[in-house]
Write a protein that holds these residues in place. Structure first.
Motif, short mmCIF file in Angstrom:
data_model
loop_
_atom_site.label_atom_id
_atom_site.label_comp_id
_atom_site.label_asym_id
_atom_site.label_seq_id
_atom_site.Cartn_x
_atom_site.Cartn_y
_atom_site.Cartn_z
N ARG A 171 -2.86 3.52 -4.92
CA ARG A 171 -2.08 2.32 -4.66
C ARG A 171 -1.13 2.57 -3.49
O ARG A 171 -0.71 3.70 -3.25
CB ARG A 171 -1.28 1.92 -5.90
N ASP A 199 4.84 -2.94 -10.06
CA ASP A 199 3.53 -2.34 -9.85
C ASP A 199 2.45 -3.41 -9.95
O ASP A 199 2.54 -4.33 -10.78
CB ASP A 199 3.26 -1.25 -10.88
N ARG A 200 1.43 -3.28 -9.13
CA ARG A 200 0.35 -4.27 -9.14
C ARG A 200 -0.98 -3.59 -8.89
O ARG A 200 -1.13 -2.79 -7.97
CB ARG A 200 0.58 -5.33 -8.07
N SER A 243 -2.81 -3.58 0.14
CA SER A 243 -2.24 -3.89 -1.17
C SER A 243 -3.20 -4.74 -1.99
O SER A 243 -3.33 -4.54 -3.20
CB SER A 243 -0.91 -4.64 -0.99
N SER A 275 7.29 -0.28 -2.81
CA SER A 275 6.53 0.32 -1.70
C SER A 275 6.69 -0.46 -0.40
O SER A 275 6.49 0.09 0.68
CB SER A 275 5.05 0.44 -2.07
N LYS A 316 5.90 -0.47 -7.31
CA LYS A 316 7.17 -1.16 -7.10
C LYS A 316 7.99 -0.47 -6.01
O LYS A 316 8.13 0.75 -5.97
CB LYS A 316 7.95 -1.17 -8.41
N HIS A 374 -0.34 -1.78 -5.37
CA HIS A 374 0.86 -1.12 -4.85
C HIS A 374 1.80 -0.79 -6.00
O HIS A 374 1.64 -1.29 -7.12
CB HIS A 374 1.58 -2.01 -3.82
N ALA A 415 7.58 -6.06 -2.96
CA ALA A 415 6.84 -5.37 -4.03
C ALA A 415 7.80 -5.14 -5.20
O ALA A 415 8.38 -4.06 -5.36
CB ALA A 415 6.27 -4.05 -3.52
N ASN A 416 7.97 -6.17 -6.02
CA ASN A 416 8.95 -6.14 -7.10
C ASN A 416 8.47 -5.43 -8.36
O ASN A 416 9.25 -5.14 -9.26
CB ASN A 416 9.38 -7.57 -7.45
N LEU A 431 -1.38 -6.97 4.52
CA LEU A 431 -1.48 -7.10 3.07
C LEU A 431 -2.83 -6.67 2.50
O LEU A 431 -2.98 -6.58 1.29
CB LEU A 431 -1.20 -8.55 2.66
#
Length: 387
Positions: free
Chosen positions: A264, A224-225, A208, A217, A215, A213, A221-222, A205
């Motif tokens: 990302r 974009d972050r 990330s 990926s 969505k 990351h 990963a629900n 992790l």
């Protein structure tokens, strides 16, 4: 109660201003000055929340008064009062730091709105200064030993630059403290300070966490972050325990250092970042390099400046100051009276083997504050320090 100062050579204008302000708020305390020289003396000797200052005055004009006040007490908002023919001068005073300007004769609503806004601004400035001092005290470096003095001197020289710093030392010595000081004394101090404990994040992790990351990926990963590098943009990122970072993450950090870009996880889109990197470790990275566990090229990128934080056993002369600091801080936190440590108790603490360094000393002082007698004695130290 808000303290206001009016600097105006025309008595009729002063009377109007005082009347308007008094009717607006009974808590306004208004002081009058007939010229700039008197106004400056009043500002020097009193605490005002707002100054209203005429531009055209004998002895000293408003522009000179404003410049003098900004040197004496820059936090005080100054509202300039100008005649119709003084518009260019009034605009110039804004560039010099005036909060606003008001034309003569003063419009009631404009005057009152300006006064309210200026007082609100002063409150925010004071609160920000208070919070900044509070943060600084939380990360205060205590000690006058030669080794600590050397570190403080290095920080003073290095902090204003964007040079990367690698902070080494045993657990509990205060590496995080050094990182905070480097940030707070830098030109990036108003930007974010983002901490990442590389040892506390699972290796799968860490990428990330650092780089974010997109969505889909990976499982979970629900959406974009953004990662920590993006969060630290314009400020500082502190990579604690960097010796525990995975090989893949090391490669991406190296790229971020070389190109000021990240990607990302799951994306091939470059994102530019403006981040100063500080890193810390309790490991011998040169040995880690020999063991093929840490990239040598990353080490050289990170270790532009090296700061080694000494163990507490290497700076025993700082223990009396540290004990006093922790005793007062812990007593305040616990809501109890602080306790005096006898000379023999301090000497006993100086002879102790501090394998846990500053962190261990703080725990011991807290234990002694809670369990020790009214005055912490040598016997108390012997009873509670080693538990």
């Amino acid at each position: 109660m808000a303290n206001l100062l009016i600097i105006e050579d025309e008595s009729a204008i002063r009377r109007v201003l005082v009347k308007i302000l008094a009717e607006e708020n009974k808590d306004y305390k208004v002081t009058e000055a007939v010229d700039g020289l008197e106004g400056i003396e009043l500002v020097r000797d009193n605490d005002f929340d707002l100054v209203l200052c005429d531009i055209k005055m004998p002895k000293m004009d408003g522009v000179e008064v404003l410049q003098a006040m900004k040197k004496i007490k820059p936090e005080i908002p100054v509202v300039m009062i100008s005649g119709h023919g003084d518009l260019d001068t009034a605009v110039n005073t804004m560039r010099l730091g005036a909060f606003d300007y008001i034309s003569k004769p003063p419009d009631l609503n404009r005057l009152l709105n300006t006064v309210r806004n200026a007082l609100d601004r002063k409150t925010l400035v004071v609160e920000n200064q208070r919070l900044k001092k509070k943060v600084s005290k939380n990360y205060e470096m205590i000690g006058e030993s030669e080794l600590i003095t050397i570190i403080k001197n290095i920080i003073e020289k290095v902090a204003p630059t964007d040079a990367r710093v690698l902070i080494t030392g045993q657990n509990g010595t205060g590496k995080e403290l050094v990182a905070h000081w480097l940030h707070q004394k830098s030109d990036r101090s108003k930007g974010p300070f983002i901490e990442v404990n590389c040892a506390a994040i699972p290796s799968e992790l860490i990428e990330s966490e650092l780089f974010g990351h997109v969505k889909g990926s990976f499982t979970g990963a629900n959406k974009d972050r953004a990662g920590k590098f993006e969060a630290a943009n314009g400020g500082t990122i502190f990579l604690d325990e960097i010796g525990d970072m995975s090989a893949n993450a090391q490669a991406k950090v190296l790229r971020a250092l070389q190109e000021n870009k990240i990607q990302r996880v799951g994306s091939d889109k470059d994102i530019k970042v403006d981040v100063r990197i500080l890193a810390a470790t309790n490991k011998n990275l040169k040995q880690e390099i020999e063991d093929k566990k840490f990239r040598e090229d990353l080490y050289h990128r990170l270790a532009v400046i090296l700061i080694n934080v000494p163990s507490l056993n290497e700076r025993r002369e700082d223990i009396p100051l540290l004990v006093e600091h922790f005793a007062h801080k812990i007593a305040k936190e616990q809501g109890v009276n602080t306790k005096n440590f006898t000379d023999k108790a301090i000497k006993q603490l100086q002879e102790y083997d501090w394998t846990g360094n500053i962190r261990e000393l703080r725990n011991v002082v807290e234990r002694l504050i809670i369990l020790g007698g009214k005055e912490v004695s040598e016997k108390d130290v012997q009873s509670f320090a080693s538990k």
